[in-house]
Design an enzyme around this catalytic site. Structure first.
Site, PDB file in Angstrom:
ATOM      1  N   ASN A  15       0.860  -1.187   0.000  1.00  0.00           N
ATOM      2  CA  ASN A  15       0.000   0.000   0.000  1.00  0.00           C
ATOM      3  C   ASN A  15       0.895   1.234   0.000  1.00  0.00           C
ATOM      4  O   ASN A  15       1.448   1.597   1.026  1.00  0.00           O
ATOM      5  CB  ASN A  15      -0.900  -0.042   1.248  1.00  0.00           C
ATOM      6  CG  ASN A  15      -1.760   1.201   1.370  1.00  0.00           C
ATOM      7  OD1 ASN A  15      -1.790   2.045   0.467  1.00  0.00           O
ATOM      8  ND2 ASN A  15      -2.464   1.315   2.490  1.00  0.00           N
ATOM      9  N   TRP A  16       1.009   1.840  -1.166  1.00  0.00           N
ATOM     10  CA  TRP A  16       1.925   2.983  -1.309  1.00  0.00           C
ATOM     11  C   TRP A  16       1.372   4.237  -0.650  1.00  0.00           C
ATOM     12  O   TRP A  16       2.069   5.219  -0.515  1.00  0.00           O
ATOM     13  CB  TRP A  16       2.191   3.274  -2.784  1.00  0.00           C
ATOM     14  CG  TRP A  16       2.922   2.197  -3.531  1.00  0.00           C
ATOM     15  CD1 TRP A  16       3.248   0.938  -3.091  1.00  0.00           C
ATOM     16  CD2 TRP A  16       3.417   2.282  -4.879  1.00  0.00           C
ATOM     17  NE1 TRP A  16       3.910   0.247  -4.069  1.00  0.00           N
ATOM     18  CE2 TRP A  16       4.031   1.050  -5.185  1.00  0.00           C
ATOM     19  CE3 TRP A  16       3.388   3.277  -5.849  1.00  0.00           C
ATOM     20  CZ2 TRP A  16       4.614   0.789  -6.415  1.00  0.00           C
ATOM     21  CZ3 TRP A  16       3.970   3.027  -7.089  1.00  0.00           C
ATOM     22  CH2 TRP A  16       4.580   1.800  -7.361  1.00  0.00           C
ATOM     23  N   LYS A  17       0.079   4.232  -0.326  1.00  0.00           N
ATOM     24  CA  LYS A  17      -0.581   5.415   0.233  1.00  0.00           C
ATOM     25  C   LYS A  17      -0.349   6.611  -0.690  1.00  0.00           C
ATOM     26  O   LYS A  17      -0.260   6.433  -1.907  1.00  0.00           O
ATOM     27  CB  LYS A  17      -0.111   5.646   1.668  1.00  0.00           C
ATOM     28  CG  LYS A  17      -0.271   4.372   2.516  1.00  0.00           C
ATOM     29  CD  LYS A  17      -0.066   4.556   3.976  1.00  0.00           C
ATOM     30  CE  LYS A  17      -0.263   3.229   4.685  1.00  0.00           C
ATOM     31  NZ  LYS A  17      -0.109   3.334   6.127  1.00  0.00           N
ATOM     32  N   HIS A 100      -9.714   0.834   5.112  1.00  0.00           N
ATOM     33  CA  HIS A 100      -8.426   1.125   5.737  1.00  0.00           C
ATOM     34  C   HIS A 100      -8.626   2.173   6.838  1.00  0.00           C
ATOM     35  O   HIS A 100      -9.441   3.081   6.690  1.00  0.00           O
ATOM     36  CB  HIS A 100      -7.436   1.637   4.685  1.00  0.00           C
ATOM     37  CG  HIS A 100      -6.032   1.667   5.184  1.00  0.00           C
ATOM     38  ND1 HIS A 100      -5.564   2.640   6.041  1.00  0.00           N
ATOM     39  CD2 HIS A 100      -4.991   0.819   4.989  1.00  0.00           C
ATOM     40  CE1 HIS A 100      -4.298   2.393   6.339  1.00  0.00           C
ATOM     41  NE2 HIS A 100      -3.929   1.291   5.713  1.00  0.00           N
ATOM     42  N   GLU A 102      -7.008   4.648   7.616  1.00  0.00           N
ATOM     43  CA  GLU A 102      -6.782   6.028   7.172  1.00  0.00           C
ATOM     44  C   GLU A 102      -8.007   6.564   6.422  1.00  0.00           C
ATOM     45  O   GLU A 102      -8.223   7.777   6.371  1.00  0.00           O
ATOM     46  CB  GLU A 102      -5.491   6.106   6.339  1.00  0.00           C
ATOM     47  CG  GLU A 102      -4.273   5.959   7.252  1.00  0.00           C
ATOM     48  CD  GLU A 102      -3.018   5.445   6.575  1.00  0.00           C
ATOM     49  OE1 GLU A 102      -2.951   5.412   5.334  1.00  0.00           O
ATOM     50  OE2 GLU A 102      -2.092   5.055   7.319  1.00  0.00           O
ATOM     51  N   GLU A 170      -5.090  -4.825  10.848  1.00  0.00           N
ATOM     52  CA  GLU A 170      -4.119  -3.739  10.955  1.00  0.00           C
ATOM     53  C   GLU A 170      -4.429  -2.909  12.202  1.00  0.00           C
ATOM     54  O   GLU A 170      -5.276  -1.995  12.148  1.00  0.00           O
ATOM     55  CB  GLU A 170      -4.202  -2.821   9.733  1.00  0.00           C
ATOM     56  CG  GLU A 170      -3.830  -3.481   8.440  1.00  0.00           C
ATOM     57  CD  GLU A 170      -3.306  -2.450   7.430  1.00  0.00           C
ATOM     58  OE1 GLU A 170      -2.169  -2.631   6.985  1.00  0.00           O
ATOM     59  OE2 GLU A 170      -4.019  -1.495   7.119  1.00  0.00           O
ATOM     60  N   GLY A 176       2.557   2.708  10.679  1.00  0.00           N
ATOM     61  CA  GLY A 176       3.463   3.835  10.489  1.00  0.00           C
ATOM     62  C   GLY A 176       4.185   4.284  11.745  1.00  0.00           C
ATOM     63  O   GLY A 176       4.770   5.359  11.779  1.00  0.00           O
ATOM     64  N   SER A 216       3.623  -1.638  10.386  1.00  0.00           N
ATOM     65  CA  SER A 216       5.070  -1.605  10.601  1.00  0.00           C
ATOM     66  C   SER A 216       5.765  -2.923  10.253  1.00  0.00           C
ATOM     67  O   SER A 216       6.733  -3.327  10.913  1.00  0.00           O
ATOM     68  CB  SER A 216       5.401  -1.178  12.039  1.00  0.00           C
ATOM     69  OG  SER A 216       4.969   0.154  12.266  1.00  0.00           O
ATOM     70  N   GLY A 237       2.962  -0.945   4.298  1.00  0.00           N
ATOM     71  CA  GLY A 237       2.933   0.465   3.905  1.00  0.00           C
ATOM     72  C   GLY A 237       4.331   0.947   3.563  1.00  0.00           C
ATOM     73  O   GLY A 237       4.841   0.735   2.459  1.00  0.00           O
ATOM     74  N   GLY A 238       4.987   1.569   4.522  1.00  0.00           N
ATOM     75  CA  GLY A 238       6.282   2.211   4.296  1.00  0.00           C
ATOM     76  C   GLY A 238       7.292   1.338   3.565  1.00  0.00           C
ATOM     77  O   GLY A 238       7.941   1.783   2.607  1.00  0.00           O
TER      78      GLY A 238
HETATM   79  P1  13P Z   1       3.063   0.678   7.581  1.00  0.00           P
HETATM   80  O1  13P Z   1       3.633  -0.611   7.043  1.00  0.00           O
HETATM   81  O2  13P Z   1       3.758   1.905   7.053  1.00  0.00           O
HETATM   82  O3  13P Z   1       2.962   0.648   9.082  1.00  0.00           O
HETATM   83  O4  13P Z   1       1.553   0.794   7.032  1.00  0.00           O
HETATM   84  C1  13P Z   1       0.705  -0.295   7.165  1.00  0.00           C
HETATM   85  C2  13P Z   1      -0.535  -0.043   6.418  1.00  0.00           C
HETATM   86  O5  13P Z   1      -1.323   0.835   6.742  1.00  0.00           O
HETATM   87  C3  13P Z   1      -0.787  -0.867   5.227  1.00  0.00           C
HETATM   88  O6  13P Z   1      -2.075  -0.695   4.741  1.00  0.00           O
END
Ligand code: 13P
Length: 258
Positions: A15-17, A100, A102, A170, A176, A216, A237-238
């Site tokens: 997930n590149w966000k 999600h 977010e 999650e 994050g 994470s 994510g990251g």
């Molecule tokens: P991180 O891996 O940056 O913690 O993000 C997780 C996430 O929200 C994947 O959808």
């Protein structure tokens, strides 16, 4: 509680966000194709921001990598400025993230998550449904209640578990933050979610559902999750913005399946 003999193909999502410009996105897509095309034992889904979805579709065409979107509207078309519908995404993506945290933080309700899942399925997309508790809910011992509510709201009205749906556990406090859940806690929560699905749809259906862990996840900690019997991959994510790190994560998950 996994029945012996149950084999679920793990799935790793990136997930590149809201990250990467077009050049960086294209470079990452080509790097991932080079490193991951043909990898057995894991399904890989790359979820770039909307403007780069058609690049992703084109650059990954003919490879084993799949494209996912990060969100969808629930209506197929209409006066919704700035929104993107599931039938539109269908041309460039196979998967779509739904629910999600977010998005929930930005105001998405459980009822809307449910409508998005229905819209995704109607358009032939595979939803990846994210659920997870916030820090204060975890501290108050309310994690399972929150997960139960989110799962039930998202799947409200379904009498059978659609086999296209993947879940992602999650915990919001782990996203994050670098504070990943321990593999044991993540395993326990995935078992709990699977139990909720079993209550609703029966044990066999629940055993077939893939449930990822997200929050994470890195190349350094993935092995712990990959070793858990009820965690079927990761939503990253990251670390999905780095071709080498994401590749290492996918390979570690594939290695456990083999
Ligand atoms: P991180 O891996 O940056 O913690 O993000 C997780 C996430 O929200 C994947 O959808």
């Amino acid at each position: 509680m996994t029945s012996p003999g149950t084999r679920r193909l793990p799935v790793v999502g990136g997930n590149w966000k809201m990250n990467l410009d077009r050049n960086a996105s294209r470079t990452l897509l080509m790097g991932l194709r080079q490193r991951l095309d043909g990898l057995d034992g894991v399904e890989v889904v790359v979820c770039p921001p909307v403007p780069w979805l058609s690049d992703a579709h084109d650059l990954l065409a003919g490879s084993t990598l799949h494209v996912g979107a990060q969100n969808t509207h629930w209506e197929p078309s209409g006066p919704y400025t700035g929104e993107v519908s599931a039938p539109m995404l269908r041309g460039v993506a196979e998967y779509v993230l739904v629910g999600h945290s977010e998005r929930r933080w930005a105001g998405e309700t459980g009822a809307e998550t449910n409508r998005k899942i229905r819209a995704a399925l109607a358009a032939g997309l595979r939803p990846i449904l994210a659920v997870g508790e916030r820090l204060e809910e975890s501290r108050a011992g309310r994690t399972e209640n929150v997960l139960h509510l989110q799962v039930n709201q998202a799947l409200r009205g379904f009498t059978a578990m659609p086999p296209e749906i993947i879940l992602a556990y999650e915990p919001v406090w782990a996203i994050g933050t670098g504070e990943a859940a321990t593999p044991e806690i993540a395993q326990a929560r995935c078992v709990a979610v699977r139990g909720m699905l079993a209550e609703r749809f029966g044990e066999a259906a629940a055993q077939a559902v893939r449930i990822q862990y997200g929050g994470s996840v890195t190349a350094d900690n993935i092995a712990g999750y990959a070793a858990q019997p009820d965690i079927d991959g990761a939503l990253v994510g990251g670390a999905s913005l780095d071709a080498d790190a994401f590749t290492a994560i996918c390979r570690a998950v594939a290695a456990r399946a083999g």
